[in-house]
Enzyme design. Sequence first.
Site, PDB file in Angstrom:
ATOM      1  N   GLY A 145       0.836  -1.187   0.000  1.00 13.83           N
ATOM      2  CA  GLY A 145       0.000   0.000   0.000  1.00 13.83           C
ATOM      3  C   GLY A 145       0.871   1.237   0.000  1.00 13.83           C
ATOM      4  O   GLY A 145       1.837   1.338   0.760  1.00 13.83           O
ATOM      5  N   GLU A 155      -5.956   3.571   7.354  1.00 10.05           N
ATOM      6  CA  GLU A 155      -7.351   3.147   7.520  1.00 10.05           C
ATOM      7  C   GLU A 155      -7.452   1.637   7.684  1.00 10.05           C
ATOM      8  O   GLU A 155      -8.455   1.112   8.178  1.00 10.05           O
ATOM      9  CB  GLU A 155      -8.184   3.614   6.313  1.00 10.05           C
ATOM     10  CG  GLU A 155      -9.680   3.452   6.513  1.00 10.05           C
ATOM     11  CD  GLU A 155     -10.492   4.067   5.387  1.00 10.05           C
ATOM     12  OE1 GLU A 155      -9.910   4.840   4.590  1.00 10.05           O
ATOM     13  OE2 GLU A 155     -11.696   3.783   5.304  1.00 10.05           O
ATOM     14  N   GLY A 190       1.100   4.246   3.644  1.00  4.44           N
ATOM     15  CA  GLY A 190       2.154   3.421   3.065  1.00  4.44           C
ATOM     16  C   GLY A 190       3.321   4.240   2.534  1.00  4.44           C
ATOM     17  O   GLY A 190       4.481   3.925   2.793  1.00  4.44           O
ATOM     18  N   ARG A 250     -21.252  13.795  11.932  1.00  2.00           N
ATOM     19  CA  ARG A 250     -21.678  13.086  10.725  1.00  2.00           C
ATOM     20  C   ARG A 250     -22.792  12.079  10.974  1.00  2.00           C
ATOM     21  O   ARG A 250     -23.785  12.052  10.254  1.00  2.00           O
ATOM     22  CB  ARG A 250     -20.469  12.367  10.137  1.00  2.00           C
ATOM     23  CG  ARG A 250     -19.472  13.333   9.579  1.00  2.00           C
ATOM     24  CD  ARG A 250     -18.251  12.620   9.088  1.00  2.00           C
ATOM     25  NE  ARG A 250     -17.397  13.561   8.361  1.00  2.00           N
ATOM     26  CZ  ARG A 250     -16.252  13.227   7.803  1.00  2.00           C
ATOM     27  NH1 ARG A 250     -15.811  11.985   7.875  1.00  2.00           N
ATOM     28  NH2 ARG A 250     -15.536  14.126   7.155  1.00  2.00           N
ATOM     29  N   GLY A 253      -0.570   4.524  -0.162  1.00  2.00           N
ATOM     30  CA  GLY A 253      -1.378   5.713   0.097  1.00  2.00           C
ATOM     31  C   GLY A 253      -0.633   6.578   1.102  1.00  2.00           C
ATOM     32  O   GLY A 253       0.567   6.414   1.303  1.00  2.00           O
ATOM     33  N   SER A 280     -17.651  18.058  -0.068  1.00  2.00           N
ATOM     34  CA  SER A 280     -16.954  18.308   1.191  1.00  2.00           C
ATOM     35  C   SER A 280     -17.908  18.826   2.262  1.00  2.00           C
ATOM     36  O   SER A 280     -18.805  19.617   2.008  1.00  2.00           O
ATOM     37  CB  SER A 280     -15.845  19.338   1.010  1.00  2.00           C
ATOM     38  OG  SER A 280     -15.399  19.733   2.291  1.00  2.00           O
TER      39      SER A 280
HETATM   40  C1  LIG Z   1     -14.074  11.014  -0.922  1.00  2.00           C
HETATM   41  C2  LIG Z   1     -13.288  10.974   0.346  1.00  2.00           C
HETATM   42  C3  LIG Z   1     -12.940  12.128   1.002  1.00  2.00           C
HETATM   43  C4  LIG Z   1     -12.195  12.106   2.176  1.00  2.00           C
HETATM   44  N1  LIG Z   1     -11.890  13.280   2.776  1.00  2.00           N
HETATM   45  C5  LIG Z   1     -11.159  13.256   3.909  1.00  2.00           C
HETATM   46  C6  LIG Z   1     -10.805  14.471   4.541  1.00  2.00           C
HETATM   47  O1  LIG Z   1     -11.178  15.553   4.088  1.00  2.00           O
HETATM   48  N2  LIG Z   1     -10.038  14.423   5.653  1.00  2.00           N
HETATM   49  C7  LIG Z   1      -9.600  13.227   6.166  1.00  2.00           C
HETATM   50  O2  LIG Z   1      -8.890  13.245   7.159  1.00  2.00           O
HETATM   51  N3  LIG Z   1      -9.926  12.047   5.577  1.00  2.00           N
HETATM   52  C8  LIG Z   1     -10.691  12.039   4.468  1.00  2.00           C
HETATM   53  N4  LIG Z   1     -11.031  10.851   3.881  1.00  2.00           N
HETATM   54  C9  LIG Z   1     -10.505   9.594   4.429  1.00  2.00           C
HETATM   55  C10 LIG Z   1      -9.074   9.398   3.994  1.00  2.00           C
HETATM   56  O3  LIG Z   1      -8.886   9.867   2.680  1.00  2.00           O
HETATM   57  C11 LIG Z   1      -8.654   7.941   3.994  1.00  2.00           C
HETATM   58  O4  LIG Z   1      -9.073   7.330   5.149  1.00  2.00           O
HETATM   59  C12 LIG Z   1      -7.146   7.806   3.947  1.00  2.00           C
HETATM   60  O5  LIG Z   1      -6.646   8.518   2.838  1.00  2.00           O
HETATM   61  C13 LIG Z   1      -6.723   6.366   3.842  1.00  2.00           C
HETATM   62  O6  LIG Z   1      -5.331   6.353   3.511  1.00  2.00           O
HETATM   63  P1  LIG Z   1      -4.548   4.981   3.513  1.00  2.00           P
HETATM   64  O7  LIG Z   1      -3.138   5.281   3.161  1.00  2.00           O
HETATM   65  O8  LIG Z   1      -4.795   4.291   4.787  1.00  2.00           O
HETATM   66  O9  LIG Z   1      -5.223   4.106   2.389  1.00  2.00           O
HETATM   67  P2  LIG Z   1      -5.327   4.419   0.827  1.00  2.00           P
HETATM   68  O10 LIG Z   1      -4.992   5.814   0.523  1.00  2.00           O
HETATM   69  O11 LIG Z   1      -6.676   3.899   0.410  1.00  2.00           O
HETATM   70  O12 LIG Z   1      -4.225   3.531   0.151  1.00  2.00           O
HETATM   71  C14 LIG Z   1      -4.413   2.160  -0.014  1.00  2.00           C
HETATM   72  C15 LIG Z   1      -3.194   1.665  -0.750  1.00  2.00           C
HETATM   73  O13 LIG Z   1      -3.094   0.264  -0.634  1.00  2.00           O
HETATM   74  C16 LIG Z   1      -2.932  -0.306  -1.886  1.00  2.00           C
HETATM   75  N5  LIG Z   1      -3.514  -1.638  -1.813  1.00  2.00           N
HETATM   76  C17 LIG Z   1      -4.712  -1.994  -1.283  1.00  2.00           C
HETATM   77  N6  LIG Z   1      -4.870  -3.320  -1.361  1.00  2.00           N
HETATM   78  C18 LIG Z   1      -3.772  -3.821  -1.947  1.00  2.00           C
HETATM   79  C19 LIG Z   1      -3.360  -5.122  -2.303  1.00  2.00           C
HETATM   80  N7  LIG Z   1      -4.126  -6.186  -2.070  1.00  2.00           N
HETATM   81  N8  LIG Z   1      -2.166  -5.266  -2.907  1.00  2.00           N
HETATM   82  C20 LIG Z   1      -1.383  -4.190  -3.155  1.00  2.00           C
HETATM   83  N9  LIG Z   1      -1.716  -2.946  -2.830  1.00  2.00           N
HETATM   84  C21 LIG Z   1      -2.904  -2.759  -2.232  1.00  2.00           C
HETATM   85  C22 LIG Z   1      -3.593   0.622  -2.855  1.00  2.00           C
HETATM   86  O14 LIG Z   1      -3.014   0.470  -4.127  1.00  2.00           O
HETATM   87  C23 LIG Z   1      -3.238   1.966  -2.234  1.00  2.00           C
HETATM   88  O15 LIG Z   1      -1.952   2.322  -2.660  1.00  2.00           O
HETATM   89  C24 LIG Z   1     -11.790  10.873   2.713  1.00  2.00           C
HETATM   90  C25 LIG Z   1     -12.139   9.688   2.064  1.00  2.00           C
HETATM   91  C26 LIG Z   1     -12.909   9.721   0.917  1.00  2.00           C
HETATM   92  C27 LIG Z   1     -13.347   8.439   0.287  1.00  2.00           C
END
Ligand SMILES: Cc1cc2nc3c(=O)[nH]c(=O)nc-3n(C[C@H](O)[C@H](O)[C@H](O)COP(=O)(O)OP(=O)(O)OC[C@H]3O[C@@H](n4cnc5c(N)ncnc54)[C@H](O)[C@@H]3O)c2cc1C
Lengths: 642, 257, 254
Positions: free
Chosen positions: A44, A429, A49, A334, A46, A288
């Site tokens: 991951g 997340e 990651g 929310r 994101g 938003s």
């Molecule tokens: C529309 C929207 C608006 C939001 N706005 C806000 C906000 O304003 N403020 C706030 O604080 N939060 C907000 N959030 C929540 C926040 O964006 C997310 O919770 C956060 O970005 C999650 O980040 P992450 O790095 O944990 O996961 P992600 O950013 O989802 O990254 C997941 C990563 O894992 C990889 N991955 C997944 N499964 C696999 C697999 N099996 N094999 C290889 N790679 C894999 C994907 O390729 C990706 O790179 C929002 C969410 C949404 C949907």
Amino acid sequence: MTTSSALNGKIPEGPLAEKWDNHKFASKLVNPANKRKFKILVVGTGLAGASASATLAELGYEVEAFTFHDSPRRAHSIAAQGGINASKNYRNDGDSTYRLFYDTIKGGDYRGREGNTYRLAQVSTDIIDQMTAQGVPFAREYGGLLANRSFGGAQVSRTFYARGQTGQQLLLGAYQQMMSQVDAGKVKLHTRMEMLDVVKKDGEAVGIVCRNLVTGEVTSHSGHAVVLATGGYSNVFYLSTNAMACNVTAAWRAHRKGAFFANPCYTQIHPTCIPASDEFQSKLTLMSESLRNDGRIWVPRSPDESRPVAQIPEADRYYYLEEKYPSFGNLVPRDVASRNAKTVVDQGLGVGPLKNGVYLDFAESIRRDGRDAVEARYSNLFEMYERITGEDPYTVPMRIYPAVHYTMGGLWVDYNLETTVPGLYACGEANFSDHGANRLGASALMQGLADGYFVLPYTIGDGLAPKLGTTPVSTDDPVFLEAEKAVRDRVARFMAIGGTKSPEYFHRELGKLVWNYIGMERDQNGLEKAIVEIRALKDDFWKDLRVLGNTDTINSSLEKAGRVADFFELAELMARDALDRSESCGGHFRAESQTDEGEALRDDEHFQNVSAWAWNDDDTPQTKHVEDLIFETVTPTQRSYK
Amino acid sequence: MSKPLDLTLQVWRQDGPDAPGSFETHQVTGIPDDASFLEMLDILNESLIEENRVPIEFPHDCREGICGSCGVMINGRAHGQERGTAVCQLHMRKFNTGDTIVVEPWRATAFPVLRDLVVNRSALDEIITAGGYISAPTGTAADANDTLIPKEVSESAMDAAACIGCGACVAACPNSAAQLFTAAKLWHLNSLPQGQPERFRRTEAMVETMEQYFGSCTNHGECSEACPKEISLDFIAYMNRDFVKSKIYNRRLASQR
Amino acid sequence: MATPTIPRNSASPTPRSKNKDAPFPLNLYQTAVGKKWVMAVTGIMLLGFVLAHMVGNLKLYLGLVEHEGQMVQDIDVYGEYLRDMLTPIFPRGYALWLLRFGLIGAFGLHIHSAYSLTVLNKKSNVRYENKPDWLASNFASRTMRVSGVIVLAYLIFHLADLTWGILPWYEWERGEVYNNLTSSLSNPLVALFYIIANTLLALHIYHGAWSMFQSLGINNPRYNEARRYFAAGFALVIFVGNVSFPIAILADWV
Ligand SMILES: Cc1cc2nc3c(=O)[nH]c(=O)nc-3n(C[C@H](O)[C@H](O)[C@H](O)COP(=O)(O)OP(=O)(O)OC[C@H]3O[C@@H](n4cnc5c(N)ncnc54)[C@H](O)[C@@H]3O)c2cc1C
Ligand code: HEM
Ligand code: HEM
Ligand code: SF4
Ligand code: F3S
Ligand code: FES
């Protein structure tokens, strides 16, 4: 069920404010020269990651990063709009580490860990510094200082933002920092690689098995530790604000390998999304939350209101939030806002062609502050809305409806972010995180970056230090070969079913079940029904699935099939968890447990705890383990936003 | 209000990078006009699967115009006819029933077709890897308010940083030049105080990597027209200026040899 | 940087190998952006020449003038002057030769950079099966190469015609600029070629004189509007001036 010995949160002793420092001091360190002897696999890329990969590489570890996207910059974090919290108190409005901690615990309806949450608040300020240094163009005042806004009902202005693209700018910052380490040769990046299994040896995580989404090749990768930063599972609802590719597979595969899955039923519904317009709709778009600062939410008082919006007199407009919650009005949290929207729509007061929305009306603020002021604040959101609906929000009120947005549940982790499988970590997340039963707006970005930048890089050393001198298990080891075979067999199985219905179909049907029974409001017989119906649909899936094409080129229906298969198992667990937790708390609302004002009513006596589920096997439902939540500093109170 | 559309689609099909490709014609009927372009393709794919035909692969993810995954040529225009809009945000109400729509993948030697409408854009990541960052290791940062950044400066940096890395600029450019993408990232970082120390090193590295994969800009301006974020051509000029400067006073050589 | 950092599969793009840094300023010319910069600089020189040359040729319209006691064509005086330029600082003709060298150099670099960038672009570009629908680029910008080559062809012909005087269809005499010019251009075919070539030159300048600002990084949102007008104006002046000559001669106005 009592507290399980299997679950030791490892929350450090001592006063709240000192726990993190004490812990950092107590943790074993790996000396700089030795760090390069350790290989860490980060799945991951994101926010969580990418920031973790970059930081670990900077510290000297050998890092391999994996993403199924074609570039790390596509991770779903990119979509975050609103902003990121930090207790900088730049506005001098009385914010502090403690207040951010308190708000987060309270917002989470006292279902989060004090220790973790306080740590989150502590490092929040470093995130803003780090991201600014990375060149994230946060909004500024004319004087050149950072701007803030109040967000998601917070009483202080602690939210930092970059236009409506905060998540994008933060992710680009973390992505670029990671790419600098790719350039330095410290991070090896694998794109279009989907992790399909965690490999264990002698109870410890020793590597992963991936499938190359372009060539279909299945490969093993081994390291001293595995980090999952694979995001949330909102897409189990089919319609959600998440990107199409978001899925639970990585976390779920880990769960099947022994990682406990905590609080799966804690899902967050976001109040301000554009209502679905049709059956074919593939996703819901978030507007938003900042819109709620200026928009007024209402529905017509009468179900058979037929006049055009403009001609409905004030008297016949039902500003239900303002009426029910005079002090917070349209800015209630929310879950409260969402549930009330559902209530009025269920009463038949919904607006729009499908009567599935409520109005978010800017007429007044336009009258008050002038169109320009409103435009300056929201123009990009208004444009987005008009693009999608073809309606102009300056003249016609927006139509909004709640949609699934975030999942507080996830892999159970201790204070070190280590799962119940030694050597397997989860951040962002993907873990059950620090948000308790409900997340405050602008706190997920904060948590993802806190985990990746400032927590995991310290805590992982503690687990690695003892492994000094050991080499990663060879990928020719039977444990890897078996795992690879299992993955190939599963792929072959999908191709072999040869049924009549597409993965998309099953996902959509599953989504309806989850939304109807495990959505905003849950009750016993609904949940019992859910379990039965999900099972039935799942059997149909394994009998009647149709996946066409080959396994050796890009094949998105094949990818989807695997993800939907895991969603089925997750959905069932969500239902069971929701059923088991007969209280209401935060995002989890059990109809049976509410105050006479219709507020979520907690049952602290039985449920002041975390439910973590242990996988047994395909035929035996998971076993529940419990981690009690101890509140040394705050005293849980009944939330009220009256 | 929704008026259903009947359309003729000509979609590029190609089994793999080395396989030959060709257009395939499909009649789609009853497409609701509030569907997005990609949802229209979803609908087509579902019907293909019913007929036991392999569905069309197309790039997409967020469907909110922010991740930069999506991108195809629609009737000879990158991301379709609506200005400042990525395909995922292009809605069918912009088309008329009876239209013939030709859908083709991005084309450039640096963007090999992987399958159908999906191309490999990793060359853009290579440009970032070469220097599209500010070296500020975690933990080293000073307080965010220590460096004052005038609103105008951060706003224009933001204008450039809005790039979603979709590659439409390359796809639309008659020379397959990645100037707009590269210039946008360069201006984002080069215009900010934090970006100054590495400014010229970065510019040299990114431009030279860009030139290993892409063509050269002759200032056609198609890129900016196609760009879903309407990134400005001005940034290309700034990039050229910085690049020549970097060659003239090259700090790396100071007191060397 | 040179080698890809992201693991490759069958369908990864292959980077062109980078030739190692030559000493300054050659290293600038090794890069495409650098070549474009050179192209712009030489472009400016050429613009300067074309303008000056056009203005000089306007003397054609001044007809006979009193010069060292006898009546001669003003343009011949001008031709003489060019050769006498800066005497006695330089011996007669030297200054002109300096100019010529500068000019030849400019043409050489301009053409070489144009050529090698064209090759680079051909390598990088894959044609669309379905014709692209252009929005911003214009006929001029898309035909720079063609217009350029034709201008080049014209130039050679032009030199053969008026400077070396090796064209068969009239008696060329050194220094007799007026007679040479009029007798050559009174041939309708020659005149026609002049008209076509100079029209294309104007077209070339219409894009070139705008494009060069971008290439040089001369960009200021305040004045960017002006760059278009400058280019259009410049092209127009050259067009009107240069095309007028063959017409005037055909029509016997001079
Ligand atoms: C529309 C929207 C608006 C939001 N706005 C806000 C906000 O304003 N403020 C706030 O604080 N939060 C907000 N959030 C929540 C926040 O964006 C997310 O919770 C956060 O970005 C999650 O980040 P992450 O790095 O944990 O996961 P992600 O950013 O989802 O990254 C997941 C990563 O894992 C990889 N991955 C997944 N499964 C696999 C697999 N099996 N094999 C290889 N790679 C894999 C994907 O390729 C990706 O790179 C929002 C969410 C949404 C949907
Ligand atoms: C006196 C005649 C000429 C003048 C005044 C002239 C002027 C210019 C100018 C100002 C540019 C823009 C440079 C830039 O954008 O950086 C240009 C570009 C170009 N010139 Fe010329 N040029 C002339 C002759 C030629 C010749 C003889 C050729 C080729 C044989 C040529 C080929 C090109 C090409 C291919 C470009 C493309 C660069 C672009 O499109 O921006 N030019 N020219
Ligand atoms: C209709 C337009 C033009 C006319 C009437 C014209 C006329 C002439 C004449 C009379 C001469 C000879 C001067 C002398 O021998 O002293 C000359 C020389 C020359 N012209 Fe032109 N010209 C025209 C356009 C151009 C253009 C467009 C170019 C460049 C692209 C050009 C390039 C030259 C050059 C390089 C010389 C040689 C100058 C020298 O002696 O070194 N001319 N031209
Ligand atoms: S500059 Fe515009 S077109 Fe090019 S990649 Fe960025 S967003 Fe896409
Ligand atoms: S279209 Fe191409 S030529 Fe330059 S201005 Fe844009 S990159
Ligand atoms: S799908 Fe993300 S930008 Fe279009």
